[in-house]
Structures are given as structure tokens and as C-alpha cells.
Design a protein around this motif. Structure first.
Motif, PDB file in Angstrom:
ATOM      1  N   TYR A  45       0.823  -1.225  -0.123  1.00  0.00           N
ATOM      2  CA  TYR A  45      -0.029   0.043  -0.053  1.00  0.00           C
ATOM      3  C   TYR A  45       0.881   1.249   0.263  1.00  0.00           C
ATOM      4  N   SER A 150      -5.550 -17.593   7.264  1.00  0.00           N
ATOM      5  CA  SER A 150      -4.375 -18.372   6.727  1.00  0.00           C
ATOM      6  C   SER A 150      -3.278 -17.525   6.315  1.00  0.00           C
ATOM      7  N   HIS A 192     -14.159 -19.315   3.518  1.00  0.00           N
ATOM      8  CA  HIS A 192     -14.755 -18.004   3.343  1.00  0.00           C
ATOM      9  C   HIS A 192     -15.232 -17.876   1.782  1.00  0.00           C
ATOM     10  N   ASN A 221     -17.048  -8.232   4.732  1.00  0.00           N
ATOM     11  CA  ASN A 221     -17.611  -9.283   5.973  1.00  0.00           C
ATOM     12  C   ASN A 221     -18.348  -8.507   6.860  1.00  0.00           C
ATOM     13  N   GLY A 239      -7.528  -3.308  10.417  1.00  0.00           N
ATOM     14  CA  GLY A 239      -7.344  -2.206   9.337  1.00  0.00           C
ATOM     15  C   GLY A 239      -6.060  -1.807   9.039  1.00  0.00           C
TER      16      GLY A 239
HETATM   17  P1  NAP Z   1      -1.874 -11.872   4.150  1.00  0.00           P
HETATM   18  O1  NAP Z   1      -0.749 -12.969   4.845  1.00  0.00           O
HETATM   19  O2  NAP Z   1      -1.838 -11.545   2.855  1.00  0.00           O
HETATM   20  O3  NAP Z   1      -3.501 -12.677   4.317  1.00  0.00           O
HETATM   21  C1  NAP Z   1      -4.534 -12.112   4.023  1.00  0.00           C
HETATM   22  C2  NAP Z   1      -5.763 -12.843   4.482  1.00  0.00           C
HETATM   23  O4  NAP Z   1      -7.213 -12.611   4.280  1.00  0.00           O
HETATM   24  C3  NAP Z   1      -5.589 -14.451   4.214  1.00  0.00           C
HETATM   25  O5  NAP Z   1      -5.904 -15.480   5.239  1.00  0.00           O
HETATM   26  C4  NAP Z   1      -6.810 -14.472   3.111  1.00  0.00           C
HETATM   27  O6  NAP Z   1      -7.333 -15.719   3.057  1.00  0.00           O
HETATM   28  C5  NAP Z   1      -7.706 -13.617   3.788  1.00  0.00           C
HETATM   29  N1  NAP Z   1      -8.950 -13.317   2.973  1.00  0.00           N
HETATM   30  C6  NAP Z   1      -8.911 -13.465   1.716  1.00  0.00           C
HETATM   31  N2  NAP Z   1     -10.394 -13.181   1.415  1.00  0.00           N
HETATM   32  C7  NAP Z   1     -11.133 -13.011   2.346  1.00  0.00           C
HETATM   33  C8  NAP Z   1     -12.515 -13.213   2.684  1.00  0.00           C
HETATM   34  N3  NAP Z   1     -13.544 -12.856   1.673  1.00  0.00           N
HETATM   35  N4  NAP Z   1     -12.834 -13.107   4.040  1.00  0.00           N
HETATM   36  C9  NAP Z   1     -12.051 -13.407   4.772  1.00  0.00           C
HETATM   37  N5  NAP Z   1     -10.767 -13.250   4.886  1.00  0.00           N
HETATM   38  C10 NAP Z   1     -10.147 -13.320   3.610  1.00  0.00           C
HETATM   39  O7  NAP Z   1      -2.274 -10.694   5.001  1.00  0.00           O
HETATM   40  P2  NAP Z   1      -2.066 -10.306   6.553  1.00  0.00           P
HETATM   41  O8  NAP Z   1      -0.496 -10.021   6.952  1.00  0.00           O
HETATM   42  O9  NAP Z   1      -2.546 -11.706   7.347  1.00  0.00           O
HETATM   43  O10 NAP Z   1      -3.170  -8.851   6.854  1.00  0.00           O
HETATM   44  C11 NAP Z   1      -4.663  -8.959   6.783  1.00  0.00           C
HETATM   45  C12 NAP Z   1      -5.160  -7.858   6.642  1.00  0.00           C
HETATM   46  O11 NAP Z   1      -4.996  -7.090   7.910  1.00  0.00           O
HETATM   47  C13 NAP Z   1      -4.527  -7.050   5.431  1.00  0.00           C
HETATM   48  O12 NAP Z   1      -5.679  -6.193   4.715  1.00  0.00           O
HETATM   49  C14 NAP Z   1      -3.572  -6.027   6.130  1.00  0.00           C
HETATM   50  O13 NAP Z   1      -3.409  -4.996   5.289  1.00  0.00           O
HETATM   51  C15 NAP Z   1      -4.184  -5.880   7.523  1.00  0.00           C
HETATM   52  N6  NAP Z   1      -3.170  -5.440   8.358  1.00  0.00           N
HETATM   53  C16 NAP Z   1      -3.409  -4.500   9.170  1.00  0.00           C
HETATM   54  C17 NAP Z   1      -2.666  -4.239  10.317  1.00  0.00           C
HETATM   55  C18 NAP Z   1      -2.666  -3.192  11.336  1.00  0.00           C
HETATM   56  O14 NAP Z   1      -1.526  -2.605  11.918  1.00  0.00           O
HETATM   57  N7  NAP Z   1      -4.091  -2.758  11.597  1.00  0.00           N
HETATM   58  C19 NAP Z   1      -1.241  -4.748  10.478  1.00  0.00           C
HETATM   59  C20 NAP Z   1      -1.076  -6.094   9.629  1.00  0.00           C
HETATM   60  C21 NAP Z   1      -2.263  -6.368   8.705  1.00  0.00           C
HETATM   61  P3  NAP Z   1      -7.176 -16.706   1.655  1.00  0.00           P
HETATM   62  O15 NAP Z   1      -6.295 -16.305   0.920  1.00  0.00           O
HETATM   63  O16 NAP Z   1      -7.112 -18.323   2.097  1.00  0.00           O
HETATM   64  O17 NAP Z   1      -8.547 -16.416   0.820  1.00  0.00           O
END
Ligand code: NAP
Length: 297
Positions: A45, A150, A192, A221, A239
Motif C-alpha cells: 500500500y 491463513s 470463506h 464481511n 485495518g
Molecule cells: P495476508 O498474509 O496476505 O493474508 C490475507 C488473509 O485474508 C488470508 O488469510 C486470506 O485468506 C484472507 N481473506 C481473503 N479473502 C477473504 C474473505 N473474503 N474473508 C475473510 N478473509 C479473507 O495478510 P495479513 O498480513 O494476514 O494481513 C491481513 C489484513 O490485515 C490485510 O488487509 C492487512 O493490510 C491488514 N493488517 C493491518 C494491520 C494493522 O496494523 N492494523 C497490521 C497487519 C495487517 P485466503 O487467501 O485463504 O482466501
């Protein structure tokens, strides 16, 4: 040393591997010799230039890395040269062979985890910890839905919650992801992407509903989450806000890595020069743990 440099905001191709001067620590600072770099969605981003965090150009991306301490500045006694460490943010950027950090950003890395695992600690585990405990005040015996289990943050949340005595339901969009979520400690896993999966989740709670939901994709969601909540249930939207470095969070993470309740999962390793490929992969569906970049030296 070599580092990924971004001279203009844009697509993954704006990241170039370049030769830059070696780093030396000032007072209160540490230079880490980087052995592995964690790739987070937020890195991509920021690279677009449309995110609220906009570093001055040129810059080196990345907040997460692990390696050994190469040099310490005056007054630093929290870590020693050659000690294994992971970093929670840097001053100079993590996608590089060296990273300059404030001493408070550098944390001991247990011998029982690899550098690649260590590079997957900071953003994922600190985010999961903050959401689960500081925001949702999750309690043993409660039921947790990790909506998107995941990926980096989801797996961290599953491991922590299972160790903390919660009943854990995770979701993933692929068979491979669902298998991983179960292996990492979830009691149940659902798809999901499947029609009617919310009813499946409700049935797993015998109709009582979920106490805590950690939401990875709120725009899709959130409305559905509200229908799944039990009485006094909470939803934490994970977020894209900047990460807050809390001493207590890292004390808990260091202890969890040592005891083995926390085990970062490395899904894919790539050379540092492939940072553009990694930024494409981190946004694509089909998460399977962390994507890690490995510097050459
Ligand atoms: P990641 O490793 O890319 O994982 C993304 C996750 O979102 C996967 O488990 C994916 O599942 C899931 N996903 C995809 N489609 C979905 C749906 N329809 N419903 C529910 N889950 C779905 O990313 P990450 O590092 O875990 O981060 C996850 C999110 O949190 C990102 O948007 C990131 O920007 C945000 N985040 C925010 C902070 C903060 O400080 N607030 C910190 C870290 C991350 P599949 O691939 O199996 O479909």
C-alpha cells in the motif's frame, strides 16, 4: 550493501535493487545484518503512494526483518554484537542487507526459530496480540472467529488464541490454507468463499454465536460478522492503521517464541531482488503463511 530503493511511487516494478552506503549506528541505535525480510500487505500500500503513510523519496520499504546485530551505538546495552534479533520497524527500511534501528525496535530472537520465521514476527504477531488482548479483551473459554486465518496475522492469532484457551474457528479460501489453519491449532475451519459458510460457523457454536471476531476483510464481511456475534460479542477490524510499538507486546512475543507457543509459518522464500514478485504475491488470494525475502550476503 544492497537495498531495494523506491524513487517514485507506483506498481511493484518501482522497487529496484541498488548498491547503497553501509550504515553506522548513532547513539542509541543498532545496525542489524539482515538475514531475512518479512513482506506485509502494508508495504505494497505504501509503495503505491496512496496510503496515509507516505515516506519521502527515495526510500527502502519494509518494517520486518531478522538477523544478527552488526554494530551498536553509544549507550546501547539491550543487545550485543552478533546476537540474534528480530526488528519491530526500522529507521532505514527492512528490504536491505543492513537495517538501522533504534535500540527499542530490536528484540531478542529465540534460537528455536529461524531467521525467516523471525522476519514474520513483528507486524503479524504484534497486530494479532493487540487485536486479541488489547482491543477485544479475549478470555479463555470464549469462542473466536479468525476471519482470514491463513495469512500472516491470521496464523499468529490462531496460535495465540489456542494457547490462551479459546475455542478457535478459522476461515481460509483454499484447501491448502484450511489445512494449514487446522495444523496451527484451530478447532474448526471453514471456507470463506463457499456459499452459506456463515450458517456453518453458527452451527459450530450450536447457535450461540461468536464472542470475538478478528476481521481481515471488513469491507466484504463486517455486515455478516454482526449477525454472527453472541451476546456481548466483539468484532475487531484489523485495518491499515500504523503499528504501535508496545514494550509489553514484544515481551509477550519474545516469551512465546522461546516457549514454542508462537511459531511463525514461512510459506515462501524469495531473493531480495524479487521484491516486485513478492508484492504481487502478497496481494493475491491463496495465503499460506508469510512471504519472506532473503538478502544475498
Ligand atoms: P495476508 O498474509 O496476505 O493474508 C490475507 C488473509 O485474508 C488470508 O488469510 C486470506 O485468506 C484472507 N481473506 C481473503 N479473502 C477473504 C474473505 N473474503 N474473508 C475473510 N478473509 C479473507 O495478510 P495479513 O498480513 O494476514 O494481513 C491481513 C489484513 O490485515 C490485510 O488487509 C492487512 O493490510 C491488514 N493488517 C493491518 C494491520 C494493522 O496494523 N492494523 C497490521 C497487519 C495487517 P485466503 O487467501 O485463504 O482466501
Amino acid at each position: 550493501m544492497k537495498a531495494i530503493r523506491v524513487h517514485e511511487f507506483g506498481g511493484p516494478e518501482v522497487m529496484k535493487l541498488e548498491e547503497v552506503p553501509d550504515l553506522t549506528p548513532g547513539p542509541g541505535q543498532v545496525v542489524v545484518s539482515v538475514k531475512a525480510v518479512g513482506v506485509n500487505p502494508v508495504d505494497s500500500y505504501i509503495r503505491t503512494g496512496t496510503y496515509y503513510l507516505k515516506p519521502p523519496l527515495p526510500y527502502t520499504p519494509g518494517m520486518d526483518a531478522a538477523g544478527t546485530v552488526e554494530a551498536v551505538g553509544e549507550g546501547v546495552d539491550s543487545v550485543k554484537v552478533q546476537e540474534r534479533v528480530y526488528v519491530g520497524g526500522t529507521l532505514s527500511g527492512a528490504y536491505a542487507e543492513q537495517a538501522l534501528c533504534n535500540a527499542s525496535q530490536v528484540h531478542r530472537l529465540s534460537e528455536r526459530v529461524s531467521f525467516a520465521q523471525g522476519a514474520g514476527v513483528n507486524v503479524p504477531y504484534a497486530t494479532a496480540y493487540r487485536a486479541l488482548y488489547n482491543r477485544a479483551h479475549a478470555q479463555p473459554g470464549e469462542t473466536l472467529l479468525v476471519h482470514g486465518a491463513s495469512g500472516g496475522v491470521g496464523i499468529a492469532a490462531v496460535q495465540m488464541a489456542r494457547a490462551g484457551g479459546l475455542t478457535v474457528i478459522g476461515t481460509a479460501g483454499t484447501e491448502r490454507g484450511r489445512k494449514l489453519v487446522l495444523e496451527q491449532g484451530a478447532h474448526h475451519v471453514v471456507d470463506h468463499r463457499k456459499e452459506g459458510y456463515a450458517e456453518e460457523i453458527m452451527a459450530l457454536t450450536n447457535g450461540r454465536g461468536i464472542d470475538v471476531i478478528l476481521e481481515m476483510l471488513a469491507n466484504v464481511n463486517l455486515a455478516r460478522d454482526l449477525t454472527l456475534l453472541a451476546l456481548r460479542g466483539r468484532v475487531v477490524v484489523i485495518g491499515n492503521r500504523g503499528s504501535i510499538e508496545l514494550v509489553s507486546i514484544h515481551a509477550a512475543l519474545v516469551a512465546g517464541l522461546e516457549s514454542g507457543t508462537l511459531n511463525p509459518v514461512v510459506g515462501r522464500e524469495m531473493p531480495l531482488a524479487d521484491a516486485p514478485l513478492a508484492h504481487r504475491a502478497v496481494i493475491e488470494p491463496g495465503a499460506h503463511g508469510k512471504i519472506i525475502l532473503i538478502p544475498a550476503r
